[in-house]
Scaffold this motif. Structure first.
Motif, PDB file in Angstrom:
ATOM      1  N   ASP A  12       0.803  -1.231   0.000  1.00 44.18           N
ATOM      2  CA  ASP A  12       0.000   0.000   0.000  1.00 44.18           C
ATOM      3  C   ASP A  12       0.832   1.275   0.000  1.00 44.18           C
ATOM      4  OD1 ASP A  12      -2.135  -1.647   0.049  1.00 44.18           O
ATOM      5  OD2 ASP A  12      -2.570  -1.448   2.174  1.00 44.18           O
ATOM      6  N   GLU A  13       1.911   1.280   0.770  1.00 42.57           N
ATOM      7  CA  GLU A  13       2.722   2.498   0.898  1.00 42.57           C
ATOM      8  C   GLU A  13       3.651   2.654  -0.323  1.00 42.57           C
ATOM      9  OE1 GLU A  13       3.776   5.835   3.344  1.00 42.57           O
ATOM     10  OE2 GLU A  13       2.451   4.257   4.049  1.00 42.57           O
ATOM     11  N   LEU A  14       4.390   1.579  -0.643  1.00 44.05           N
ATOM     12  CA  LEU A  14       5.389   1.664  -1.722  1.00 44.05           C
ATOM     13  C   LEU A  14       4.848   1.159  -3.067  1.00 44.05           C
ATOM     14  CD1 LEU A  14       8.424   0.321   0.367  1.00 44.05           C
ATOM     15  CD2 LEU A  14       7.964   2.703  -0.204  1.00 44.05           C
ATOM     16  N   GLU A  15       3.746   0.405  -3.024  1.00 44.79           N
ATOM     17  CA  GLU A  15       3.095  -0.140  -4.232  1.00 44.79           C
ATOM     18  C   GLU A  15       4.074  -0.907  -5.133  1.00 44.79           C
ATOM     19  OE1 GLU A  15       1.063   3.280  -5.954  1.00 44.79           O
ATOM     20  OE2 GLU A  15      -0.735   2.815  -4.790  1.00 44.79           O
ATOM     21  N   VAL A  16       4.773  -1.847  -4.510  1.00 49.18           N
ATOM     22  CA  VAL A  16       5.727  -2.662  -5.283  1.00 49.18           C
ATOM     23  C   VAL A  16       5.333  -4.145  -5.287  1.00 49.18           C
ATOM     24  CG1 VAL A  16       7.692  -1.113  -4.898  1.00 49.18           C
ATOM     25  CG2 VAL A  16       7.268  -2.980  -3.268  1.00 49.18           C
ATOM     26  N   SER A  17       4.179  -4.474  -4.680  1.00 46.02           N
ATOM     27  CA  SER A  17       3.793  -5.888  -4.545  1.00 46.02           C
ATOM     28  C   SER A  17       2.279  -6.016  -4.509  1.00 46.02           C
ATOM     29  CB  SER A  17       4.374  -6.446  -3.239  1.00 46.02           C
ATOM     30  OG  SER A  17       3.824  -5.745  -2.134  1.00 46.02           O
ATOM     31  N   VAL A  18       1.793  -7.278  -4.583  1.00 48.74           N
ATOM     32  CA  VAL A  18       0.371  -7.535  -4.329  1.00 48.74           C
ATOM     33  C   VAL A  18       0.264  -8.571  -3.218  1.00 48.74           C
ATOM     34  CG1 VAL A  18      -0.348  -7.037  -6.704  1.00 48.74           C
ATOM     35  CG2 VAL A  18       0.127  -9.387  -6.046  1.00 48.74           C
ATOM     36  N   GLU A  19      -0.832  -8.510  -2.478  1.00 46.61           N
ATOM     37  CA  GLU A  19      -1.069  -9.470  -1.396  1.00 46.61           C
ATOM     38  C   GLU A  19      -2.126 -10.477  -1.848  1.00 46.61           C
ATOM     39  OE1 GLU A  19      -2.522  -9.667   3.316  1.00 46.61           O
ATOM     40  OE2 GLU A  19      -2.569  -7.751   2.239  1.00 46.61           O
ATOM     41  N   VAL A  20      -1.949 -11.732  -1.450  1.00 45.99           N
ATOM     42  CA  VAL A  20      -2.949 -12.765  -1.743  1.00 45.99           C
ATOM     43  C   VAL A  20      -4.188 -12.465  -0.891  1.00 45.99           C
ATOM     44  CG1 VAL A  20      -3.472 -15.244  -1.613  1.00 45.99           C
ATOM     45  CG2 VAL A  20      -1.155 -14.490  -2.224  1.00 45.99           C
ATOM     46  N   GLU A  21      -5.352 -12.413  -1.520  1.00 43.16           N
ATOM     47  CA  GLU A  21      -6.587 -12.119  -0.768  1.00 43.16           C
ATOM     48  C   GLU A  21      -6.929 -13.269   0.163  1.00 43.16           C
ATOM     49  OE1 GLU A  21     -10.157 -10.745  -2.466  1.00 43.16           O
ATOM     50  OE2 GLU A  21      -9.155  -9.184  -3.641  1.00 43.16           O
ATOM     51  N   ARG A  22      -7.413 -12.909   1.344  1.00 36.07           N
ATOM     52  CA  ARG A  22      -7.804 -13.928   2.326  1.00 36.07           C
ATOM     53  C   ARG A  22      -9.232 -13.698   2.772  1.00 36.07           C
ATOM     54  NH1 ARG A  22      -2.170 -13.938   4.636  1.00 36.07           N
ATOM     55  NH2 ARG A  22      -1.693 -16.083   5.206  1.00 36.07           N
ATOM     56  N   GLU A  23      -9.828 -14.779   3.294  1.00 37.76           N
ATOM     57  CA  GLU A  23     -11.151 -14.630   3.905  1.00 37.76           C
ATOM     58  C   GLU A  23     -10.962 -14.136   5.336  1.00 37.76           C
ATOM     59  OE1 GLU A  23     -12.875 -18.530   3.444  1.00 37.76           O
ATOM     60  OE2 GLU A  23     -12.430 -18.499   1.290  1.00 37.76           O
ATOM     61  N   GLU A  24     -12.066 -13.771   6.000  1.00 37.51           N
ATOM     62  CA  GLU A  24     -11.990 -13.269   7.381  1.00 37.51           C
ATOM     63  C   GLU A  24     -11.246 -14.237   8.306  1.00 37.51           C
ATOM     64  OE1 GLU A  24     -13.397 -10.345   8.917  1.00 37.51           O
ATOM     65  OE2 GLU A  24     -13.569  -9.633   6.855  1.00 37.51           O
ATOM     66  N   THR A  25     -11.366 -15.537   8.026  1.00 38.78           N
ATOM     67  CA  THR A  25     -10.755 -16.553   8.895  1.00 38.78           C
ATOM     68  C   THR A  25      -9.237 -16.639   8.716  1.00 38.78           C
ATOM     69  OG1 THR A  25     -11.080 -18.154   7.130  1.00 38.78           O
ATOM     70  CG2 THR A  25     -12.782 -18.040   8.832  1.00 38.78           C
ATOM     71  N   GLY A  26      -8.709 -15.954   7.691  1.00 36.24           N
ATOM     72  CA  GLY A  26      -7.282 -16.061   7.396  1.00 36.24           C
ATOM     73  C   GLY A  26      -7.004 -17.075   6.296  1.00 36.24           C
ATOM     74  N   TRP A  27      -8.037 -17.826   5.883  1.00 45.00           N
ATOM     75  CA  TRP A  27      -7.876 -18.843   4.841  1.00 45.00           C
ATOM     76  C   TRP A  27      -7.662 -18.172   3.483  1.00 45.00           C
ATOM     77  CZ3 TRP A  27      -7.490 -24.052   4.261  1.00 45.00           C
ATOM     78  CH2 TRP A  27      -7.756 -24.593   2.999  1.00 45.00           C
ATOM     79  N   PHE A  28      -6.725 -18.706   2.684  1.00 45.24           N
ATOM     80  CA  PHE A  28      -6.631 -18.270   1.294  1.00 45.24           C
ATOM     81  C   PHE A  28      -6.957 -19.476   0.421  1.00 45.24           C
ATOM     82  CE2 PHE A  28      -2.370 -19.919   2.105  1.00 45.24           C
ATOM     83  CZ  PHE A  28      -2.107 -20.662   0.966  1.00 45.24           C
TER      84      PHE A  28
END
Length: 447
Positions: free
Chosen positions: A370-386
């Motif tokens: 978010d700050e440096l915008e050099v990567s993407v994060e894998v989306e997770r569900e509320e439980t932390g599961w991807f």
């Protein structure tokens, strides 16, 4: 006191802490200073090869005392499950008499420490100076480890509206809260009572967070740069990996590594494997066998090995991560965003996909995404599961040549890498750190 410093180093017994301390010890020794490095007996064997100045850096073995709940023979966090770390931190506190005996006998000028919050008391007792050398990100300290902080809630004046925990990070906070209070108390006590603060980072990446910490604690914050090891030219990439990776096109392979401290549940491990398969890209996954399984092979999804034969490997042992990232066929790095891996990803040419587990890894992920915008994060569900789909989507979003997000993070990463690897930047940090330290100590002892 003469010009030359004799420093004691007493980091937390995790390899992710001891290793950057040893890299810093090498820099001090290079400038003619001496270091006595206090560490558990078994760890010495694993770190010896990184000691570039054995005449100036002396390992001083510490005996880990018996603590109820700590398995016999356990000396580092990688010997035990995260839920038992609190017993190891208790054992660390019980080594205080060994530290005092060593100080009495060897008379250092300065003690560097991180989690042993009682070190400033020992230093004052013997008329020495203490420095808290922090090897996790400045972002994590600024968010959670300033006086009056609360788990997951940034304190007043915190310098970013982007680096925050989100709903789906609750799992990371939960996993961290087991030892959070203890950890929080240790670091804030150490930061409050030490003479000097230093952090393993550089202002180009975390400048505003370092300034914020300096204001909160009203102390100078010295920066050492990321303290990564010099590349060992004598140890090339293992033949098996060099040969395997060389069979693929430039920038086409996805490399996934989640560090030695993260052990996935079997179902999540299988989802990771299936997500990699789903990308359709060649991949190398290096993770520890999942919980309850002795080997990687017995935990793989049914029919998986046959389906990915020739393009995918899942490996359950240690690999030479920096050398794999430097191979021309590796184009994407899927990582937990531990602080060491974060730096290695920034210095590579790979696209960066992040899958954080612990609280500090979540904040490192927010910094990069978010700050440096050099990567993407894998989306997770509320439980932390991807899911396998969310992993595959994240990887293909950065690997697709026509992807808008892929091109954005590639451009930003490329610019930032240019700054971080610019000639002399890292050396200038360590040179300035050592000069400032010499001056601070000389001034302190002249007072």
């Amino acid at each position: 006191m003469g010009q030359k410093i004799h420093a004691f180093m007493f980091p937390w017994f995790a390899f992710g802490h001891m290793t950057p301390y040893l890299h810093l010890a090498n820099k001090l020794a290079e400038k003619g200073h001496r270091v006595t490095f206090l560490l558990p007996k078994k760890a010495q064997k694993q770190l010896e090869h990184l000691n570039l100045f054995p005449d100036s850096i002396v390992f001083h073995p510490i005996t880990i005392p018996h603590v109820d709940g700590l398995p016999a023979g356990a000396e580092t966090p990688s010997d035990i499950h995260v839920s038992l770390w609190r017993f190891l931190s208790t054992a660390m506190d019980l080594t205080r008499d060994q530290m005092e005996a060593a100080v009495r006998a060897l008379k250092p000028d300065l003690i560097l420490f991180d989690l042993a919050h009682w070190v400033p008391e020992v230093a004052k007792e013997f008329g020495l100076k203490s420095m808290l050398y922090n090897v996790i990100s400045a972002t994590s300290i600024a968010h959670d480890l300033v006086p009056g902080g609360e788990l997951g809630v940034p304190p007043p004046g915190y310098p970013s509206s982007k680096l925050l925990f989100r709903g789906h990070h609750a799992h990371a906070l939960l996993s961290f809260s087991v030892y959070y209070k203890r950890f929080y108390y240790r670091l804030t006590t150490g930061l409050t009572n030490c003479d000097f603060i230093s952090i393993r980072t550089c202002k180009e990446i975390e400048g505003k967070f370092c300034d914020y910490i300096a204001r909160q604690y009203q102390k100078n914050v010295l920066l050492t740069g990321p303290m990564l090891p010099e590349p060992d030219k004598s140890k090339p990439l293992e033949e098996r990996w060099f040969h395997w990776l060389s069979g693929f096109e430039k920038g086409s392979v996805v490399f996934c590594a989640l560090g030695s401290q993260i052990t996935l549940e079997k179902d999540q491990f299988q989802e990771l494997c299936l997500g990699m398969e789903l990308t359709g890209l060649p991949f190398l996954v290096a993770v520890t066998p999942p919980k309850g399984e002795k080997t990687i092979q017995e935990a793989l999804p049914e029919g998986f090995e046959e389906r990915v034969k020739g393009r995918g490997v899942v490996w359950g042992e240690w690999v030479q991560q920096p050398l794999i990232l430097a191979h021309s066929s590796v184009g994407c790095f899927v990582s937990h965003c531990g602080f060491g891996s974060m730096w290695e990803s920034l210095m590579s040419d790979c696209q960066i996909v992040l899958l954080p587990y612990l609280a500090d890894q979540v904040l490192n992920t927010r910094l990069l995404t978010d700050e440096l915008e050099v990567s993407v994060e894998v989306e997770r569900e509320e439980t932390g599961w991807f899911s396998k789909e969310s992993l595959s989507v994240a990887v293909t979003s950065v690997m697709d040549k026509d992807s808008e997000i892929g091109n954005l993070v590639r451009r930003n990463h490329s610019k930032l890498k240019e700054v971080v690897v610019s000639p002399g930047l890292l050396t200038s940090y360590t040179d300035k750190f050592v000069d400032t330290l010499e001056n601070l100590l000389n001034d302190a002892y002249l007072e």
